[in-house]
Design a protein around this motif. Structure first.
Motif, mmCIF file in Angstrom:
data_model
loop_
_atom_site.group_PDB
_atom_site.id
_atom_site.type_symbol
_atom_site.label_atom_id
_atom_site.label_comp_id
_atom_site.label_asym_id
_atom_site.label_seq_id
_atom_site.Cartn_x
_atom_site.Cartn_y
_atom_site.Cartn_z
ATOM 1 N N TYR A 1 0.812 -1.209 0.000
ATOM 2 C CA TYR A 1 0.000 0.000 0.000
ATOM 3 C C TYR A 1 0.845 1.257 0.000
ATOM 4 O O TYR A 1 0.346 2.342 -0.274
ATOM 5 N N GLY A 2 2.123 1.135 0.324
ATOM 6 C CA GLY A 2 2.974 2.310 0.313
ATOM 7 C C GLY A 2 4.137 2.221 -0.651
ATOM 8 O O GLY A 2 4.667 3.238 -1.093
ATOM 9 N N ALA A 3 4.539 0.999 -0.996
ATOM 10 C CA ALA A 3 5.725 0.811 -1.826
ATOM 11 C C ALA A 3 5.491 1.261 -3.258
ATOM 12 O O ALA A 3 4.390 1.102 -3.807
ATOM 13 N N CYS A 4 6.511 1.832 -3.852
ATOM 14 C CA CYS A 4 6.469 2.179 -5.272
ATOM 15 C C CYS A 4 6.204 0.921 -6.081
ATOM 16 O O CYS A 4 6.903 -0.092 -5.933
ATOM 17 N N GLY B 1 9.313 -1.087 -3.784
ATOM 18 C CA GLY B 1 9.862 -0.587 -2.541
ATOM 19 C C GLY B 1 11.356 -0.721 -2.382
ATOM 20 O O GLY B 1 11.895 -0.412 -1.328
ATOM 21 N N LEU B 2 12.062 -1.164 -3.405
ATOM 22 C CA LEU B 2 13.517 -1.322 -3.311
ATOM 23 C C LEU B 2 14.268 -0.048 -3.683
ATOM 24 O O LEU B 2 15.431 0.123 -3.319
ATOM 25 N N GLY B 3 13.634 0.826 -4.457
ATOM 26 C CA GLY B 3 14.269 2.075 -4.847
ATOM 27 C C GLY B 3 15.231 1.947 -6.003
ATOM 28 O O GLY B 3 15.855 2.931 -6.402
ATOM 29 N N THR C 1 18.837 3.557 -10.341
ATOM 30 C CA THR C 1 17.795 4.153 -9.509
ATOM 31 C C THR C 1 16.450 4.046 -10.200
ATOM 32 O O THR C 1 16.337 4.278 -11.409
ATOM 33 N N CYS C 2 15.439 3.684 -9.447
ATOM 34 C CA CYS C 2 14.096 3.539 -10.014
ATOM 35 C C CYS C 2 13.638 4.881 -10.584
ATOM 36 O O CYS C 2 13.584 5.882 -9.857
ATOM 37 N N PRO C 3 13.295 4.948 -11.877
ATOM 38 C CA PRO C 3 12.868 6.235 -12.456
ATOM 39 C C PRO C 3 11.515 6.706 -11.947
ATOM 40 O O PRO C 3 11.222 7.895 -11.986
ATOM 41 N N ALA C 4 10.689 5.775 -11.463
ATOM 42 C CA ALA C 4 9.347 6.168 -11.020
ATOM 43 C C ALA C 4 9.399 6.934 -9.703
ATOM 44 O O ALA C 4 8.752 7.971 -9.549
ATOM 45 N N CYS C 5 10.160 6.417 -8.730
ATOM 46 C CA CYS C 5 10.207 7.063 -7.415
ATOM 47 C C CYS C 5 11.528 7.771 -7.162
ATOM 48 O O CYS C 5 11.695 8.408 -6.117
ATOM 49 N N GLU C 6 12.487 7.652 -8.104
ATOM 50 C CA GLU C 6 13.810 8.271 -7.988
ATOM 51 C C GLU C 6 14.518 7.867 -6.696
ATOM 52 O O GLU C 6 15.165 8.664 -6.028
#
Length: 1005
Positions: free
Chosen positions: A318-321, A326-328, A450-455
């Protein structure tokens, strides 16, 4: 009665102080337990040690490496404390807990509940961070959920609550004729069977529900219908089904359905449009953007459901990208890794994986593939067109019809050519479905990005849109702990009275935990720092800060060198923390070699005088000043000036060997520095914890050297160029990791000496007559070993709810081999006798065998002559393991062009051991090699040829080179904390102070 009650209270940490005071006031002298009484402790090399340790004091145990400090502190005192606690439980409870064997000690009296804080690293999970390990992040999640203000992710405007009327207006805008279902989400991602809920819904008159995405009529569900109780479920009750019309009746019906759904599900409603233009939107009566922007998370299709702590957890769906879970970060196949040398042609192997996965048919397959797509096999890859490159890596997405074939082989080739959809998709499939070996090979071509969605923030946009004091939870977690603590201290002034009532407790808890982390010298860390990247010393100090927060008394704390990785400038903070723990009514035992910590102790126990069989005795105990009169105390010799680590009479100053230069290093907190490592010298990299030392040496220098020597290795980010690499032919990293994790590993097997020794036994006359080969003398191979214990020397007996018992093998009497093998002797010694020999004795026994003698003599030179050849690797300390690795390097033929990298080799070493380590390092450099060491120990820093001092602070305040050159240059630098502590040690005629030389990089204090 009083005695029994006092004894019971003594076992409970909460009442320990009251019990101790009662004993002092009322009990006769013989009943007072003001000390921990240990009688005849014999674990490992301890020689039936008996001693008395005062309670509620700071006790330091010291001595040379291998003298028995850990055996006494951890394997005896802590092990007995653990065992007694577990045995106090019922047999039923004990079967669920790890069982502990009784340590080899006659008795221990006055023992309190014990807690060990050792050097084990924190969780290796990529989801664990400093914030989650310390629980500070849990309080921040609660704080943001209850007090944070929501901002629209699109326009950043503050978000207000949505009324049922506003929701109805938005749905009405979908247009006349839209067929809708209004649903109340009564269960959102919760576990349970929900049989009672279905009964209640039928009783309330509801007829339809959507269960885990599937529509059901409630009346058709059997009375005993139950969902899988251990899985999470989504249950939405259908409140009404409506066809939108422009009349008032329909609008009112829609409003009534939405209002009923909001009441039923605590403020949430789902409106689903069915038919050709199907859509579904989640609404909440709590929050809405004033500019009309939808509060939807495009990555997951959800919306802002509720301001709950789980919304800010990257370990919750519910909170993780949704993009990185959620790994970033993502692990993706990198083109630079697939084509390390674009100047090569396809025929020359420009794309390595293509050759590996095509096997022996590679050339034929490649020719046919190139001919079909008009690719020249001899053209360098960089000169191919973009279309050709994209086809080779990702395919063209077309299904090519097979040409006419004249046989099965031709059809197979056509099938292979038509199935080719690019190297990258092939690798991804094989990584997903292939063997472990295949996945390991493919991971060599993958790079973490780095995850482009959540940076890299790990959270959904909606979670990041919640702010507190102008920062979202990730921005707060990314601040150094010192800044985060100041932020929380100042936060109450910006809150309303209502917010302050709600948030006062979470703020106080988080602020207190951060204060403890600052007290142990971790101000440079961030809450977002992955726990897997922490050093052993950092992880240990985090656990120490956690214990401070627990505020317990009557506890026995045992720590293993908490000063590891700590600069002398921060050491006083650590000592004050230990004294604070003592002043809370606890007994604190610390294994330590740091001089300042020893002098600050209430009681010092010096174990020795030597190591291994030469140690295991108490050579001195009492207040620190009592060591001055102890004749056998090596610690007292160095502590009170009877012995010292001498300054070198001359330092290496020649620059003819050249230098390694890292240009514009800017990774992590490095500030675009140019770092110069002169070759052929002993180089020390110093500075406060978090100043950038490891980033410079291991992340950049080591990584850049690996890439320069093997272009298929990833090129580190954060530097422009590495100069001088042609002068290095080998890069060797020597750490304190165990030489083996199996009890069967030992110094003989690790160094390879055992292979030579087995050859010697196999070459004897008796062995030749019987036809014994070298394998006969291995305790890991059938034939020569004792099969009753399979060469272990003992058997393991499972004891159900008691600890497994190690039983001495009666068949071989613990000697590992059968009688026939033991009958073969060399100079009167069997193979079992050789394994039981101290290395010094084995060196003399095999003096006629140059290869064995040379290896063993080097082990003796590094100070490990007391160890036996067959000593289990699991019993070696970190310092012993490191020196054994150094001994192995000495035996190898020196090229004079080797670069050795070390990270705090002084860890676990006494002054006497450190003196031997310095001699080893100097010998390596004398052979023409270069040694780069990250170090805080000033006795090692003062003997260096060249020092690079980083700072001035840790974290964002670091990343500069303050000064570089001989130690005297560092001592003369006014901005250097290292120089302030180093200067007194250099006050010697043998070490004149040259003029100071400025370091590169502008320093901001």
């Amino acid at each position: 009665m009083f005695t029994r009650g006092a004894r019971r209270a003594g076992r409970c940490g909460g009442f320990a102080l009251d019990w101790q005071q009662a004993c002092r006031d009322f009990l006769p002298e013989r009943f007072r337990l003001d000390a921990i009484e240990i009688r005849r402790a014999s674990a490992h090399n301890l020689q039936a040690v008996s001693l008395s340790l005062p309670r509620d004091r700071l006790i330091v145990m010291t001595g040379v490496s291998g003298s028995g400090k850990s055996s006494l502190a951890f394997d005896t005192i802590f092990a007995e404390g653990q065992r007694r606690y577990v045995e106090s439980l019922s047999a039923y409870a004990r079967q669920f807990l790890e069982q502990f064997e009784k340590p080899d000690v006659e008795s221990i009296d006055g023992l309190s509940p014990a807690i060990a804080i050792d050097q084990k690293t924190a969780s290796r999970s990529p989801r664990s961070t400093v914030g989650t390990v310390t629980e500070v992040y849990d309080y921040l999640r609660l704080l943001y959920a209850r007090v944070g203000s929501v901002h629209c992710p699109t326009c950043q405007a503050p978000v207000s609550a949505q009324s049922p009327e506003r929701i109805a207006e938005q749905v009405a805008s979908w247009g006349d004729g839209a067929r809708l279902q209004v649903l109340a989400p009564v269960v959102r991602g919760r576990k349970g069977d929900y049989n009672a809920l279905f009964h209640q819904l039928r009783k309330e008159g509801f007829t339809r529900a959507r269960i885990d995405g599937e529509a059901h009529l409630l009346e058709e569900l059997p009375d005993d219908h139950r969902l899988a109780r251990h899985k999470t479920h989504q249950i939405d009750v259908v409140m009404d089904r409506i066809v939108l019309k422009a009349d008032e009746t329909t609008r009112q019906r829609l409003l009534d359905a939405i209002s009923a759904a909001l009441r039923k599900s605590d403020g949430f409603v789902i409106v689903q449009r069915v038919g050709e233009a199907a859509r579904e939107q989640f609404f909440a009566s709590h929050l809405a953007c004033p500019n009309g922007h939808a509060l939807a998370d495009e990555a997951s299709g959800g919306a802002l459901e509720e301001m709950a702590p789980r919304l800010f957890s990257f370990n919750s769906p519910y909170g993780a990208c949704a993009a990185c879970e959620g790994l970033g970060a993502h692990h993706e196949i990198a083109e630079s890794a697939l084509i390390p040398d674009p100047s090569k042609s396809l025929r020359e192997g420009a794309i390595g994986p293509l050759e590996r996965f095509s096997g022996r048919y590679y050339q034929a397959f490649l020719r046919m593939l190139a001919a079909r797509h008009e690719i020249d096999l001899d053209t360098p890859y960089r000169k191919l067109s973009n279309r050709q490159k994209r086809f080779l890596l990702y395919g063209d997405g077309k299904n090519v019809a097979p040409e006419a074939s004249s046989g099965d082989e031709a059809s197979a080739w056509e099938e292979m050519l038509n199935a080719f959809d690019g190297v990258v998709p092939i690798l991804k499939r094989r990584h997903r479905d292939g063997s472990d070996a295949s996945r390991a090979y493919i991971e060599g071509f993958m790079r973490q990005t780095t995850c482009p969605a959540c940076e890299g923030a790990r959270l959904k946009p909606l979670a990041l849109s919640v702010q507190l004091g102008g920062l979202n939870i990730f921005e707060l977690s990314s601040l150094p702990l010192a800044q985060a603590w100041r932020f929380l201290c100042d936060l109450p002034a910006s809150l309303s009275e209502t917010q302050l009532i709600i948030g006062r407790q979470p703020i106080a808890e988080a602020e207190q935990r951060l204060r403890f982390l600052l007290d142990v010298g971790l101000s440079y860390l961030t809450l977002a720092r992955p726990a897997a990247t922490l050093s052993g010393g950092e992880a240990q100090r985090i656990r120490l800060a956690t214990q401070l927060g627990a505020n317990l008394s009557g506890i026995l704390y045992i720590l293993d060198e908490p000063s590891i990785g700590l600069h002398p400038h921060n050491n006083r903070q650590l000592i004050e923390t230990l004294l604070r723990l003592r002043d809370q009514g606890n007994s604190v035992i610390v294994i330590e070699h740091d001089e300042e910590t020893i002098r600050a102790a209430d009681w010092v126990v010096d174990i020795g005088p030597g190591a291994g069989r030469l140690g295991g005795r108490i050579v001195a105990q009492g207040p620190p000043e009592s060591l001055a009169q102890a004749s056998e105390s090596l610690t007292g010799d160095y502590l009170y000036g009877r012995a010292q680590i001498a300054l070198p009479t001359a330092r290496r100053t020649s620059t003819e060997a050249g230098a390694l230069v890292v240009k514009n290093a800017s990774l992590n907190n490095l500030k675009g520095i140019d770092a110069v490592f002169p070759l052929g010298k002993l180089i020390l990299v110093t500075g406060l914890s978090g100043s950038g030392k490891s980033t410079l040496v291991f992340d950049l220098l080591r990584g850049a050297l690996r890439h320069a020597r093997d272009p298929q290795q990833p090129r580190p980010e954060g530097y422009d160029a590495l100069l001088g690499v042609e002068a290095i032919d080998r890069v060797i990293e020597i750490d304190q990791a165990p030489i083996g994790r199996s009890p069967r590993s030992n110094p003989a097997t690790y160094t390879g000496v055992f292979d030579e020794i087995r050859q010697v036994f196999a070459a004897s006359e008796d062995a030749k007559i019987r036809g014994y080969k070298p394998g006969r003398f291995s305790f890991n191979v059938k034939g020569g070993r004792c099969e009753a214990c399979q060469g272990a020397g003992h058997t393991t007996l499972e004891m159900n709810f008691l600890p497994d018992a190690q039983i001495h093998c009666d068949a071989c009497d613990g000697r590992r081999y059968n009688a026939e093998t033991l009958s073969i002797r060399y100079r009167g010694h069997s193979i079992a006798d050789v394994l039981a020999m101290p290395i010094a004795q084995a060196c003399q026994t095999f003096e006629d065998h140059p290869r064995i003698h040379r290896q063993l003599s080097v082990i003796c030179e590094v100070g490990l002559e007391y160890m036996t050849l067959g000593q289990s690797a699991t019993t070696l300390s970190g310092g012993e393991a490191q020196r054994l690795k150094l001994a192995c390097e000495f035996v190898k033929r020196a090229t004079g062009r080797t670069l050795y990298l070390m990270d705090e080799p002084s860890v676990g070493l006494h002054w006497r051991d450190l003196d031997k380590l310095i001699a080893i390092l100097q010998r390596l450099v004398d052979q023409g090699n270069t040694v780069v060491v990250i170090e805080h120990n000033l006795d090692l820093v003062k003997v260096a040829d060249h020092v690079i001092d980083m700072g001035p602070e840790g974290g964002d305040g670091g990343g500069f080179i303050l000064a570089e050159g001989p130690p005297q240059v560092i001592a003369a630098c006014p901005d250097s904390y290292t120089g302030q502590f180093l200067a007194p040690l250099l006050a010697s005629p043998a070490a004149p102070s040259p003029p100071a030389k400025k370091g590169r990089g502008k320093v901001k204090r």
